[in-house]
Design a protein around this motif. Sequence first.
Motif, PDB file in Angstrom:
ATOM      1  N   GLN A  25      -7.035   9.804   7.805  1.00 24.34           N
ATOM      2  CA  GLN A  25      -8.229   8.999   7.519  1.00 24.34           C
ATOM      3  C   GLN A  25      -8.261   7.649   8.216  1.00 24.34           C
ATOM      4  O   GLN A  25      -9.321   7.120   8.473  1.00 24.34           O
ATOM      5  N   ASP A  26      -7.092   7.033   8.475  1.00 26.37           N
ATOM      6  CA  ASP A  26      -7.105   5.624   8.850  1.00 26.37           C
ATOM      7  C   ASP A  26      -5.841   5.231   9.618  1.00 26.37           C
ATOM      8  O   ASP A  26      -4.872   5.999   9.684  1.00 26.37           O
ATOM      9  N   VAL A  27      -5.879   4.002  10.134  1.00 25.86           N
ATOM     10  CA  VAL A  27      -4.669   3.419  10.739  1.00 25.86           C
ATOM     11  C   VAL A  27      -4.339   2.157   9.940  1.00 25.86           C
ATOM     12  O   VAL A  27      -5.239   1.377   9.629  1.00 25.86           O
ATOM     13  N   TYR A  28      -3.063   1.996   9.578  1.00 25.11           N
ATOM     14  CA  TYR A  28      -2.646   0.848   8.760  1.00 25.11           C
ATOM     15  C   TYR A  28      -1.622   0.034   9.546  1.00 25.11           C
ATOM     16  O   TYR A  28      -0.740   0.613  10.185  1.00 25.11           O
ATOM     17  N   THR A  71       0.869  -1.179   0.000  1.00 24.70           N
ATOM     18  CA  THR A  71       0.000   0.000   0.000  1.00 24.70           C
ATOM     19  C   THR A  71       0.905   1.229   0.000  1.00 24.70           C
ATOM     20  O   THR A  71       1.801   1.341   0.841  1.00 24.70           O
ATOM     21  N   GLU A  88      -3.498  11.359   1.099  1.00 20.57           N
ATOM     22  CA  GLU A  88      -3.546  10.722   2.413  1.00 20.57           C
ATOM     23  C   GLU A  88      -2.190  10.845   3.116  1.00 20.57           C
ATOM     24  O   GLU A  88      -1.394   9.898   3.154  1.00 20.57           O
ATOM     25  N   ARG A 147      -0.300   5.993  10.852  1.00 22.03           N
ATOM     26  CA  ARG A 147      -1.599   6.634  11.029  1.00 22.03           C
ATOM     27  C   ARG A 147      -1.695   7.819  10.072  1.00 22.03           C
ATOM     28  O   ARG A 147      -0.777   8.634   9.999  1.00 22.03           O
ATOM     29  N   THR A 148      -2.775   7.856   9.321  1.00 21.36           N
ATOM     30  CA  THR A 148      -3.039   9.022   8.468  1.00 21.36           C
ATOM     31  C   THR A 148      -4.262   9.734   9.056  1.00 21.36           C
ATOM     32  O   THR A 148      -4.855   9.240  10.018  1.00 21.36           O
ATOM     33  N   ARG A 196      -2.847   5.163  -2.476  1.00 25.12           N
ATOM     34  CA  ARG A 196      -3.884   6.001  -1.866  1.00 25.12           C
ATOM     35  C   ARG A 196      -3.391   7.446  -1.858  1.00 25.12           C
ATOM     36  O   ARG A 196      -2.419   7.780  -1.171  1.00 25.12           O
TER      37      ARG A 196
END
Length: 510
Positions: free
Chosen positions: A263-266, A29, A244, A260-261, A241
Motif C-alpha cells: 500500500q505505501d512507502v514508510y 508504526t 499490510e 515498502r508495503t 496497521r
Amino acid sequence: MNRHVLIIGAGPGGLAASILLASAGVRVTVLERLPTIGGRTSSLEAEGFKFDLGPTFFLYPRVLEEIFAAAGTRLRNEVELIRLDPQYRLIFGEGGKLDCTPDVGRMEREIASISPQDVGSFKRFLTDNRTKFQQFLPCLENPYLGLQDLLNVRLLKLLPMLRPHQSIDTYLKKFFKDPRLRLAFCFQSKYLGMSPFRCPSLFSILSFLEYEYGVFHPKGGCAEVTAAMARVAERLGVEIRLDEPVEEILFTGRKATGARTAQDVYHADALVVNADFARAMTRLVPDGLRKRWTDAKIAKKKFSCSTFMMYLGVDGQDNLPHHSIYIASDYRKNLQDIEERHVLSDDPSFYVQNACVTDPTLAPRGQSTLYVLAPVTHQHSNVDWSKERQRYRELLLHKLEQAGHTNIRKRIRYERIITPADWDSRYEIFRGATFNLSHSLDQLLHLRPRNRFEDVDGVYLVGGGTHPGSGLPVIFESARITSKLLLDDLGLATPRMNQTPPQQRVVETT
Ligand SMILES: Cc1cc2nc3c(=O)[nH]c(=O)nc-3n(C[C@H](O)[C@H](O)[C@H](O)COP(=O)(O)OP(=O)(O)OC[C@H]3O[C@@H](n4cnc5c(N)ncnc54)[C@H](O)[C@@H]3O)c2cc1C
C-alpha cells in the motif's frame, strides 16, 4: 521532531518493543501482514469456540509486568491471570502419571507414588535451580553483541554451575533416579523445540520457573495478553496497521531507511523486525547486503521442531485437567524421529489443553474446546503433509480416546487442523519451525542473530529468533534488550521499568 521507528510484525515481541519505544517518546508504526495482531500468540474464533493459536502456558509474568509498568499500567489490571494447580498432568507411555503441583508437600507425595526412592529430590532440585536462576538472570538480560560480551566476568564465574556441555537429562540424574521423573523436569525443553537429551543443562531453569513462579492461564486465553499489549500500545500513540505485509526493507547503502508495503512507502530512523527471522531476512533484506546471515548460511542452521495442531470444539466437557502431556513410551525414539530422522512417529508424544475446566468463556454452554499439539519434524522432504494430514488426524483422535476423551469423533462440532506446511506458507514461518532457530549451544547468546542486527545498519531484531530465544518471557526480555540498544543509538533515555527482584514462592509447603 520525534524519532520514528517502524516495527515489522505485531507479535508479542513487536508489541512489547512498541510499548517500550513509545513510552520513551518515539513515534512508532507497527506494520502487520495479517488482519489480526498477536502473531503465533493470537486466537482462532469460530462458531462460539475460542482457541489460542499457539501459546497456552503463560509463565513468569514479571517481565511483562515491568514493561506494562513502564507504560504506566499494570498487567493484572489488563488481564486476569489464573494460576493453575495442578499445573499439568503428565502421563507416561511406559506407565504411571503425575499431577504436577507447585505445592512441595503434595508434589513429594506424587513423586512417592511412582518412585519412592526419589522422595526429597524435588526440594533439592528447587534449591539448586533457585541459585542457578538468580545468578544467570542478569546474564540473560544483557545483549550479546560479540565474543567480548561472552567473556564477561559474571558469565565466566557461572560456567561451573551452568555446565554448558551437559544435557538437561544428564544434569537431572543428579536428583532423580527414575527416568520418568527426569522427563517430568526436562520435557519443558520442548518449549524451545528441543530434545532434553541434547538441550543444554542450563534450561533446567524452565521447569524450575513453572514450579517457583507458576503456570498461568490468562482468562480468555494467551491471546488476551497480546490484545492487552496492543491496547496499551495504542493508548501510547502507537499506530498498528493491519493487513499490510512489508515486501521490502529500503536501504541507502547498508543503512535501512524504511519499508515498502503493497500500500505505501514508510521512512524511519530505524526498523525493528519481529517477523520470523529466517523468513524475513531471506525475503526482505537483499542477500548481497548480508554477510553472517546469507541465504546459504541460514539454510545450514539448525531449526526447531514444528507442531501438528488440532483445534476441536466438542459437545460436553471432559473431566480431565486443564493441561495434559502424554509422553511416548519410547520418548527417545520419538525425539529422534522429530529431530534426526525427520519422519512421523507412530507413537507420538502429544499435549491436550482442556481449558474450559478453568475458563468456560471459551465455548458455548454445554460444549468445550480441546487444543491438541503433537511436536513433529519441521518441513522436510520426508513428510508430505497433503498425504499425511488425514492419517495423523486419525492417529491423534485414537490417542485422545485412549486418554479418556471418550466418544470424541461423534462429539466434534468444530475442527481446524494446522500442519507444518501451514505454519510455513500461511504463517510465514521458515520451514514451519514454530520455535525458530533451535537453541543449541552454537546458536545461543552472541551466536544467535543479534538484537542489534549485525549485518546491516539501522535494523534491530525482537522475538523468538534473536537473543535470548523463544517462549513468551524471553521474547519480552528480547524487547527490553532491543529497545534499550535502539534508544541508546538514538540518544534517548530508556523508560524506567521498576525492575523488581523475582518474588518468593507463593505456594506454601503442606
Ligand atoms: C503451537 C505453539 C505453541 C507455543 N506454546 C507456547 C507456550 O505455551 N508458552 C510460551 O511462552 N511460548 C509458546 N510458543 C512460542 C512463542 O512464545 C510464540 O510463538 C510467540 O508468539 C512468538 O512471538 P514472536 O514475537 O517471536 O513472533 P510471532 O508471534 O510469530 O509474531 C510475528 C509477527 O510478524 C508478522 N509478520 C511476518 N512477516 C511479516 C511481514 N512481511 N510484514 C508484516 N508483518 C509480518 C506475523 O504475521 C506475526 O504477526 C508457542 C508457539 C507455537 C507456534
